[in-house]
Design a protein around this motif. Structure first.
Motif, PDB file in Angstrom:
ATOM      1  N   VAL A   1      80.668  21.125  50.210  1.00  0.00           N
ATOM      2  CA  VAL A   1      79.675  21.511  49.613  1.00  0.00           C
ATOM      3  C   VAL A   1      78.105  20.995  49.742  1.00  0.00           C
ATOM      4  O   VAL A   1      78.037  20.185  50.290  1.00  0.00           O
ATOM      5  N   ALA A   2      77.339  22.646  49.274  1.00  0.00           N
ATOM      6  CA  ALA A   2      76.089  21.753  49.646  1.00  0.00           C
ATOM      7  C   ALA A   2      75.257  22.144  48.289  1.00  0.00           C
ATOM      8  O   ALA A   2      75.375  23.095  47.674  1.00  0.00           O
ATOM      9  N   ILE A   3      74.146  21.242  47.475  1.00  0.00           N
ATOM     10  CA  ILE A   3      74.440  21.669  46.856  1.00  0.00           C
ATOM     11  C   ILE A   3      71.954  22.118  47.219  1.00  0.00           C
ATOM     12  O   ILE A   3      71.974  20.544  47.502  1.00  0.00           O
ATOM     13  N   LEU A   4      71.845  23.210  46.229  1.00  0.00           N
ATOM     14  CA  LEU A   4      70.782  23.128  46.974  1.00  0.00           C
ATOM     15  C   LEU A   4      69.461  22.838  44.984  1.00  0.00           C
ATOM     16  O   LEU A   4      69.781  23.427  45.169  1.00  0.00           O
ATOM     17  N   GLY A   5      68.854  22.057  45.721  1.00  0.00           N
ATOM     18  CA  GLY A   5      68.143  21.475  44.039  1.00  0.00           C
ATOM     19  C   GLY A   5      68.797  20.479  43.347  1.00  0.00           C
ATOM     20  O   GLY A   5      69.235  20.766  42.292  1.00  0.00           O
ATOM     21  N   ALA A   6      69.261  19.848  44.206  1.00  0.00           N
ATOM     22  CA  ALA A   6      70.087  18.820  43.679  1.00  0.00           C
ATOM     23  C   ALA A   6      69.281  17.530  42.305  1.00  0.00           C
ATOM     24  O   ALA A   6      69.759  16.427  41.907  1.00  0.00           O
ATOM     25  N   THR A   7      67.915  17.946  43.045  1.00  0.00           N
ATOM     26  CA  THR A   7      66.864  16.369  42.228  1.00  0.00           C
ATOM     27  C   THR A   7      67.006  17.113  40.741  1.00  0.00           C
ATOM     28  O   THR A   7      66.566  16.156  39.931  1.00  0.00           O
ATOM     29  N   GLY A   8      66.803  18.091  40.588  1.00  0.00           N
ATOM     30  CA  GLY A   8      66.786  19.190  39.281  1.00  0.00           C
ATOM     31  C   GLY A   8      67.724  18.957  38.164  1.00  0.00           C
ATOM     32  O   GLY A   8      68.994  18.772  39.137  1.00  0.00           O
TER      33      GLY A   8
ATOM     34  N   ASN B   1      69.122  25.411  58.978  1.00  0.00           N
ATOM     35  CA  ASN B   1      70.039  24.663  59.258  1.00  0.00           C
ATOM     36  C   ASN B   1      70.989  23.589  58.846  1.00  0.00           C
ATOM     37  O   ASN B   1      71.714  22.885  59.554  1.00  0.00           O
ATOM     38  N   SER B   2      71.056  23.849  56.919  1.00  0.00           N
ATOM     39  CA  SER B   2      71.086  22.822  56.040  1.00  0.00           C
ATOM     40  C   SER B   2      72.857  22.929  56.131  1.00  0.00           C
ATOM     41  O   SER B   2      73.492  22.371  55.431  1.00  0.00           O
ATOM     42  N   PHE B   3      72.941  24.535  56.714  1.00  0.00           N
ATOM     43  CA  PHE B   3      74.598  25.288  55.851  1.00  0.00           C
ATOM     44  C   PHE B   3      75.220  24.961  57.052  1.00  0.00           C
ATOM     45  O   PHE B   3      76.728  25.531  56.846  1.00  0.00           O
ATOM     46  N   GLU B   4      75.405  24.275  58.490  1.00  0.00           N
ATOM     47  CA  GLU B   4      76.394  24.171  59.329  1.00  0.00           C
ATOM     48  C   GLU B   4      77.376  23.356  58.727  1.00  0.00           C
ATOM     49  O   GLU B   4      77.238  22.151  58.418  1.00  0.00           O
ATOM     50  N   GLY B   5      79.072  23.891  58.881  1.00  0.00           N
ATOM     51  CA  GLY B   5      79.556  23.007  58.586  1.00  0.00           C
ATOM     52  C   GLY B   5      79.419  23.107  56.675  1.00  0.00           C
ATOM     53  O   GLY B   5      81.167  22.604  56.767  1.00  0.00           O
ATOM     54  N   VAL B   6      79.317  24.122  56.168  1.00  0.00           N
ATOM     55  CA  VAL B   6      79.159  24.027  54.541  1.00  0.00           C
ATOM     56  C   VAL B   6      79.908  25.434  53.928  1.00  0.00           C
ATOM     57  O   VAL B   6      80.278  26.696  54.774  1.00  0.00           O
ATOM     58  N   ASP B   7      81.301  24.632  52.979  1.00  0.00           N
ATOM     59  CA  ASP B   7      82.660  25.941  52.637  1.00  0.00           C
ATOM     60  C   ASP B   7      81.124  26.493  51.578  1.00  0.00           C
ATOM     61  O   ASP B   7      81.486  27.665  51.283  1.00  0.00           O
TER      62      ASP B   7
ATOM     63  N   HIS C   1      92.200  30.832  44.519  1.00  0.00           N
ATOM     64  CA  HIS C   1      92.876  32.954  44.399  1.00  0.00           C
ATOM     65  C   HIS C   1      92.632  32.604  46.323  1.00  0.00           C
ATOM     66  O   HIS C   1      92.611  33.473  46.917  1.00  0.00           O
ATOM     67  N   ASP C   2      92.826  31.182  46.455  1.00  0.00           N
ATOM     68  CA  ASP C   2      92.494  31.490  47.888  1.00  0.00           C
ATOM     69  C   ASP C   2      91.829  31.864  48.779  1.00  0.00           C
ATOM     70  O   ASP C   2      91.857  33.172  50.111  1.00  0.00           O
ATOM     71  N   MET C   3      90.292  32.479  48.319  1.00  0.00           N
ATOM     72  CA  MET C   3      89.470  33.868  48.463  1.00  0.00           C
ATOM     73  C   MET C   3      88.345  32.951  49.551  1.00  0.00           C
ATOM     74  O   MET C   3      87.253  33.312  49.707  1.00  0.00           O
ATOM     75  N   ILE C   4      88.368  31.604  49.525  1.00  0.00           N
ATOM     76  CA  ILE C   4      87.442  30.693  50.859  1.00  0.00           C
ATOM     77  C   ILE C   4      88.152  30.223  52.320  1.00  0.00           C
ATOM     78  O   ILE C   4      88.750  29.854  52.464  1.00  0.00           O
ATOM     79  N   LYS C   5      87.106  30.971  52.847  1.00  0.00           N
ATOM     80  CA  LYS C   5      87.767  30.504  54.429  1.00  0.00           C
ATOM     81  C   LYS C   5      87.078  29.302  54.834  1.00  0.00           C
ATOM     82  O   LYS C   5      85.972  29.043  54.367  1.00  0.00           O
ATOM     83  N   LYS C   6      88.244  29.008  55.426  1.00  0.00           N
ATOM     84  CA  LYS C   6      88.236  27.612  55.960  1.00  0.00           C
ATOM     85  C   LYS C   6      87.842  26.913  57.538  1.00  0.00           C
ATOM     86  O   LYS C   6      88.835  28.289  58.245  1.00  0.00           O
TER      87      LYS C   6
END
Length: 345
Positions: free
Chosen positions: A6-13, A61-67, A340-345
């Protein structure tokens, strides 16, 4: 159970911090957590669940490997949503950038979860006031189709971000101690004029449009039509900033195609997931920001007949716009996709 990066964009807000609170509270199944923010916030340390995280500057490039990429909102969404999707992440975006894009689902999970399956990498979180209103409207819409909605909002300063909350606190302290009051944030930091919010109301949220409505008001109009998939529903809104820290309140007048009794409305709302009836006039019990702040549910009360109009009701609803109006709604979308298994891994 599968776990997801998981990535959180705006994590400090404010919304980013609420994401973290909810991820811990709801035992969200994350494997790796990436804290992203602007260059100004890069390098800050965040303690979370016994581990120290360093906030990173967001790049393409921050989202490599992020689901799953949870975007807290703001202008960064337009810049980084596509790179995140291209990297394989599902973006759940809290900004207004994609809400009215016909290719992007606009979702309140209790209201229109079926729309999630239509996503092409991006799912939009609706405006906070729209979400809170629809949590009261949808169970009634299922009883009788709604023809028209008149809504006035009373929106907390936290909707304007951390800086607005700090300014309210400073202004109250200045007034109490006899100091001159300054205003630099509300109704919006980028606007020409700023007004004192302490002991005041400001009838402007966001910029005015050519039709003399504000952008915030038109969000409620257009988003309601899209979420309910009903282009014919008529909505008019007046949005007001009030000197409350958290939790938006809304006065809503609803005209139906058929008669809906107060008892039927209470029963439908109370049975709806995420909505709670708090409506006991004899005991002076009704929803208030003070008691809905920090809570997940939207409370609905003051349900009564509108004697000036056939087939109409008035109600008052209140919900924490940082939780259900923002972070919680986004996280519920992610939870639905996982279930609902909608996120590809």
């Amino acid at each position: 159970m599968k776990k997801y990066n998981v990535a959180i964009l705006g994590a400090t807000g404010a919304v980013g911090q609420e994401f973290l609170n909810l991820i811990e509270e709801r035992n969200f199944p994350f494997a790796d957590l990436k804290m992203l923010a602007s260059k100004r916030s890069a390098g800050k340390k965040i303690q979370f669940m016994g581990k120290e995280y360093t906030v990173e500057e967001t790049t393409e490039n921050s989202f490599e490997g992020v689901d799953i990429a949870l975007f807290a909102g703001g202008g960064a969404s337009k810049v980084f949503a596509k790179p995140a999707v291209d990297a394989g992440a599902v973006v759940i975006d809290n900004s207004s950038a994609f809400r009215m894009d016909p290719e992007v689902p606009l979702v309140v999970p209790e209201v229109n979860p079926e729309a999630i399956a239509k996503h092409k990498g991006i799912i939009a979180n609706p405006n906070c006031s729209t979400i809170i209103m629809l949590m009261a409207l949808k169970p009634l819409y299922d009883v009788s189709k709604i023809k028209r909605v008149v809504v006035s909002t009373y929106q907390a300063v936290s909707g304007g971000g951390k800086e607005a909350m700090a300014e309210l606190e400073q202004q109250v302290d200045d007034i109490v101690n006899g100091r001159e009051v300054t205003a630099n944030i509300l109704p919006g930091a980028a606007l020409k004029k700023h007004y004192q919010i302490a002991f005041n109301l400001i009838p402007q949220i966001d910029v005015f449009q050519d039709n003399l409505y504000t952008k915030e008001e038109m969000k409620m109009v257009n988003e309601t039509k899209k979420i309910l998939d009903d282009p014919d529903i008529r909505v008019t809104a007046t949005t007001i900033r009030v000197p409350v820290y958290r939790s938006h309140a809304e006065s809503v007048n609803i005209e139906f195609e058929d008669e809906v009794s107060v008892e039927a409305a209470r029963k439908a709302i109370d049975a709806f997931p995420g909505a709670v009836v708090n409506d006991n006039p004899d005991e002076q019990e009704y929803p208030m920001p003070l008691f809905t702040s920090g809570k997940d549910d939207v409370e609905v009360g003051r349900i009564r007949k509108d004697f000036s109009c056939d087939n109409a009701l008035n109600l008052w609803c209140c919900g924490d716009q940082i939780r259900k109006g923002a972070a919680l709604n986004a996280l519920q979308i992610a939870e639905y996709m996982i279930e609902h298994d909608m996120i590809k891994k």
